[in-house]
Write a protein that holds these residues in place. Structure first.
Motif, PDB file in Angstrom:
ATOM      1  N   GLY A 126      20.291  -1.695  -8.525  1.00 45.20           N
ATOM      2  CA  GLY A 126      20.019  -2.578  -7.221  1.00 45.20           C
ATOM      3  C   GLY A 126      20.677  -3.711  -7.137  1.00 45.20           C
ATOM      4  N   SER A 127      22.139  -3.610  -7.141  1.00 50.88           N
ATOM      5  CA  SER A 127      23.188  -4.549  -7.307  1.00 50.88           C
ATOM      6  C   SER A 127      23.312  -5.694  -6.109  1.00 50.88           C
ATOM      7  N   THR A 128      22.813  -5.274  -4.939  1.00 53.88           N
ATOM      8  CA  THR A 128      22.810  -5.894  -3.673  1.00 53.88           C
ATOM      9  C   THR A 128      21.809  -5.820  -2.765  1.00 53.88           C
ATOM     10  N   PRO A 129      21.260  -6.684  -1.913  1.00 55.43           N
ATOM     11  CA  PRO A 129      20.170  -6.501  -1.123  1.00 55.43           C
ATOM     12  C   PRO A 129      20.002  -5.157  -0.252  1.00 55.43           C
ATOM     13  N   ALA A 130      21.181  -4.698   0.311  1.00 55.86           N
ATOM     14  CA  ALA A 130      21.220  -3.303   1.063  1.00 55.86           C
ATOM     15  C   ALA A 130      20.947  -2.547   0.039  1.00 55.86           C
ATOM     16  N   THR A 131      21.425  -2.292  -1.151  1.00 54.99           N
ATOM     17  CA  THR A 131      21.219  -1.270  -2.296  1.00 54.99           C
ATOM     18  C   THR A 131      19.568  -1.271  -2.433  1.00 54.99           C
ATOM     19  N   GLU A 132      19.036  -2.513  -2.564  1.00 51.79           N
ATOM     20  CA  GLU A 132      17.666  -2.658  -2.875  1.00 51.79           C
ATOM     21  C   GLU A 132      16.882  -2.070  -1.863  1.00 51.79           C
ATOM     22  N   ARG A 133      17.305  -2.519  -0.674  1.00 47.19           N
ATOM     23  CA  ARG A 133      16.621  -1.707   0.600  1.00 47.19           C
ATOM     24  C   ARG A 133      16.587  -0.255   0.436  1.00 47.19           C
ATOM     25  N   ALA A 134      17.723   0.390   0.068  1.00 52.54           N
ATOM     26  CA  ALA A 134      18.047   1.795   0.093  1.00 52.54           C
ATOM     27  C   ALA A 134      17.059   2.383  -1.111  1.00 52.54           C
ATOM     28  N   ILE A 135      16.937   1.678  -2.146  1.00 54.15           N
ATOM     29  CA  ILE A 135      16.094   2.186  -3.388  1.00 54.15           C
ATOM     30  C   ILE A 135      14.686   2.130  -2.912  1.00 54.15           C
ATOM     31  N   THR A 136      14.055   1.023  -2.343  1.00 55.32           N
ATOM     32  CA  THR A 136      12.742   0.899  -1.921  1.00 55.32           C
ATOM     33  C   THR A 136      12.624   2.279  -0.833  1.00 55.32           C
ATOM     34  N   PHE A 137      13.544   2.405  -0.050  1.00 55.99           N
ATOM     35  CA  PHE A 137      13.270   3.349   1.128  1.00 55.99           C
ATOM     36  C   PHE A 137      13.016   4.628   0.509  1.00 55.99           C
ATOM     37  N   GLY A 138      13.987   5.176  -0.583  1.00 58.32           N
ATOM     38  CA  GLY A 138      13.941   6.460  -1.166  1.00 58.32           C
ATOM     39  C   GLY A 138      12.552   6.652  -1.791  1.00 58.32           C
ATOM     40  N   ALA A 139      12.186   5.476  -2.663  1.00 54.58           N
ATOM     41  CA  ALA A 139      10.814   5.491  -3.225  1.00 54.58           C
ATOM     42  C   ALA A 139       9.768   5.924  -2.388  1.00 54.58           C
ATOM     43  N   GLN A 140       9.754   5.143  -1.460  1.00 55.53           N
ATOM     44  CA  GLN A 140       8.841   5.099  -0.367  1.00 55.53           C
ATOM     45  C   GLN A 140       8.470   6.747   0.250  1.00 55.53           C
ATOM     46  N   GLN A 141       9.830   7.078   0.609  1.00 57.55           N
ATOM     47  CA  GLN A 141       9.764   8.472   1.084  1.00 57.55           C
ATOM     48  C   GLN A 141       9.440   9.653   0.214  1.00 57.55           C
ATOM     49  N   LEU A 142       9.525   9.415  -1.287  1.00 58.73           N
ATOM     50  CA  LEU A 142       9.359  10.340  -2.138  1.00 58.73           C
ATOM     51  C   LEU A 142       7.730  10.322  -2.391  1.00 58.73           C
ATOM     52  N   LEU A 143       7.254   9.198  -2.502  1.00 63.10           N
ATOM     53  CA  LEU A 143       5.715   8.828  -2.662  1.00 63.10           C
ATOM     54  C   LEU A 143       5.067   9.619  -1.392  1.00 63.10           C
ATOM     55  N   ALA A 144       5.507   9.332  -0.299  1.00 65.79           N
ATOM     56  CA  ALA A 144       4.708   9.678   1.056  1.00 65.79           C
ATOM     57  C   ALA A 144       4.946  11.392   0.779  1.00 65.79           C
ATOM     58  N   GLN A 145       5.859  11.846   0.520  1.00 63.40           N
ATOM     59  CA  GLN A 145       5.905  13.437   0.477  1.00 63.40           C
ATOM     60  C   GLN A 145       4.946  13.952  -0.383  1.00 63.40           C
ATOM     61  N   HIS A 146       4.774  13.401  -1.802  1.00 64.69           N
ATOM     62  CA  HIS A 146       3.833  13.554  -2.728  1.00 64.69           C
ATOM     63  C   HIS A 146       2.325  13.375  -2.175  1.00 64.69           C
ATOM     64  N   ARG A 147       2.146  12.167  -1.377  1.00 68.66           N
ATOM     65  CA  ARG A 147       0.725  12.078  -1.041  1.00 68.66           C
ATOM     66  C   ARG A 147       0.454  13.223   0.321  1.00 68.66           C
ATOM     67  N   GLY A 148       1.597  13.843   0.954  1.00 68.97           N
ATOM     68  CA  GLY A 148       1.150  14.690   1.953  1.00 68.97           C
ATOM     69  C   GLY A 148       0.887  16.052   1.002  1.00 68.97           C
ATOM     70  N   LEU A 149       1.503  16.287   0.079  1.00 68.54           N
ATOM     71  CA  LEU A 149       1.236  17.575  -0.688  1.00 68.54           C
ATOM     72  C   LEU A 149      -0.285  17.362  -1.258  1.00 68.54           C
ATOM     73  N   TRP A 150      -0.852  16.532  -1.633  1.00 65.77           N
ATOM     74  CA  TRP A 150      -1.879  16.303  -2.095  1.00 65.77           C
ATOM     75  C   TRP A 150      -3.059  16.397  -0.963  1.00 65.77           C
ATOM     76  N   SER A 151      -2.845  15.635   0.073  1.00 67.81           N
ATOM     77  CA  SER A 151      -3.654  16.042   1.300  1.00 67.81           C
ATOM     78  C   SER A 151      -3.587  17.438   1.830  1.00 67.81           C
ATOM     79  N   LEU A 152      -2.739  18.018   1.699  1.00 68.09           N
ATOM     80  CA  LEU A 152      -2.604  19.733   2.149  1.00 68.09           C
ATOM     81  C   LEU A 152      -3.410  20.302   1.160  1.00 68.09           C
ATOM     82  N   LEU A 153      -3.397  20.195  -0.081  1.00 69.67           N
ATOM     83  CA  LEU A 153      -3.983  20.938  -1.053  1.00 69.67           C
ATOM     84  C   LEU A 153      -5.526  20.558  -0.975  1.00 69.67           C
ATOM     85  N   GLU A 154      -5.970  19.462  -0.615  1.00 65.20           N
ATOM     86  CA  GLU A 154      -7.196  18.683  -0.514  1.00 65.20           C
ATOM     87  C   GLU A 154      -7.809  19.763   0.754  1.00 65.20           C
ATOM     88  N   ALA A 155      -7.181  19.716   1.830  1.00 65.00           N
ATOM     89  CA  ALA A 155      -7.613  20.392   2.985  1.00 65.00           C
ATOM     90  C   ALA A 155      -7.641  21.953   2.742  1.00 65.00           C
TER      91      ALA A 155
END
Length: 220
Positions: free
Chosen positions: A184-213
């Protein structure tokens, strides 16, 4: 504040943000994960979870492997390769678990579930292959963080289905923290890192909600 000091601050904060993000929005906070990891987890729900995780994370080369091929952040290659090699072992274990778990439990809406799982896997592939510098590495870092909770479910399934539990070879947290701070050597890269992390976690939460349903549909 001198530039070097400010830069060090945002680099360190990138990892701290990912840790908080995983703690607040990761798999460990989903109630269905808690149920699946419990000693009295319903066997058919464990079987369903194993097959779903296999559908999303059981296909080579995996998120880290795709990110290596895309080579958007070459300085992440060694760390990504360590993750990719570790996940080769995890995939082999998941395949053994899926075989031991037997067929998918009969559940209404199976076709829709299959479409949703294909969509989740496609989203992860898009994150890994993104040409936005930092996106793939953020997703990979979140995967390493979130895999702790996912592995708890897999280990419960392994106990239930009498499958040996291998040692997890993923990078230790300190190594990932150092790598993320470096990447995360620049603010732009930092934003991209956090975006990628948020999207990955959102997909996982979607998976668990699907399995719960699906679990609720079977009970009905």
């Amino acid at each position: 504040m001198p530039f070097d000091t400010a830069q060090a601050g945002w680099q360190a904060s990138t990892w701290e943000f990912l840790v908080r993000l995983a703690a607040n929005d990761g798999s460990a906070t989903h109630c269905h994960v808690a149920r699946l990891a419990a000693a009295d987890a319903v066997t058919r729900n464990l079987s369903d979870a194993v097959h779903a995780i296999c559908a999303i994370h059981g296909h080579p080369p995996g998120l880290a492997g795709d990110a290596i091929t895309a080579a958007v952040q070459p300085d992440a290659a060694d760390w990504l390769d360590e993750i990719a090699q570790a996940f080769a072992g995890e995939r082999a274990w998941i395949a053994r678990l899926a075989a031991a778990a037997g067929p998918l439990p009969s559940t209404p809406g199976q076709a829709e579930t299959e479409a949703a799982l294909i969509g989740e896997r496609h989203t992860l592939e898009m994150l890994a292959r993104s040409d936005r510098r930092g996106c793939a590495t953020g997703a990979a870092a979140a995967l390493v963080l979130d895999w702790i909770a996912i592995r708890a479910v897999l280990e419960r399934a392994a106990d239930r289905f009498a499958v040996e539990i291998p040692v997890c070879r993923l990078p230790i947290e300190a190594e990932t923290a150092t790598t993320v701070a470096m990447l995360g050597s620049t603010p732009a890269t930092e934003r991209a890192i956090t975006f990628g992390a948020q999207q990955l976690l959102a997909q996982h939460r979607g998976l668990w909600s699907l399995l719960e349903a699906r679990a609720s549909a079977r009970e009905a």
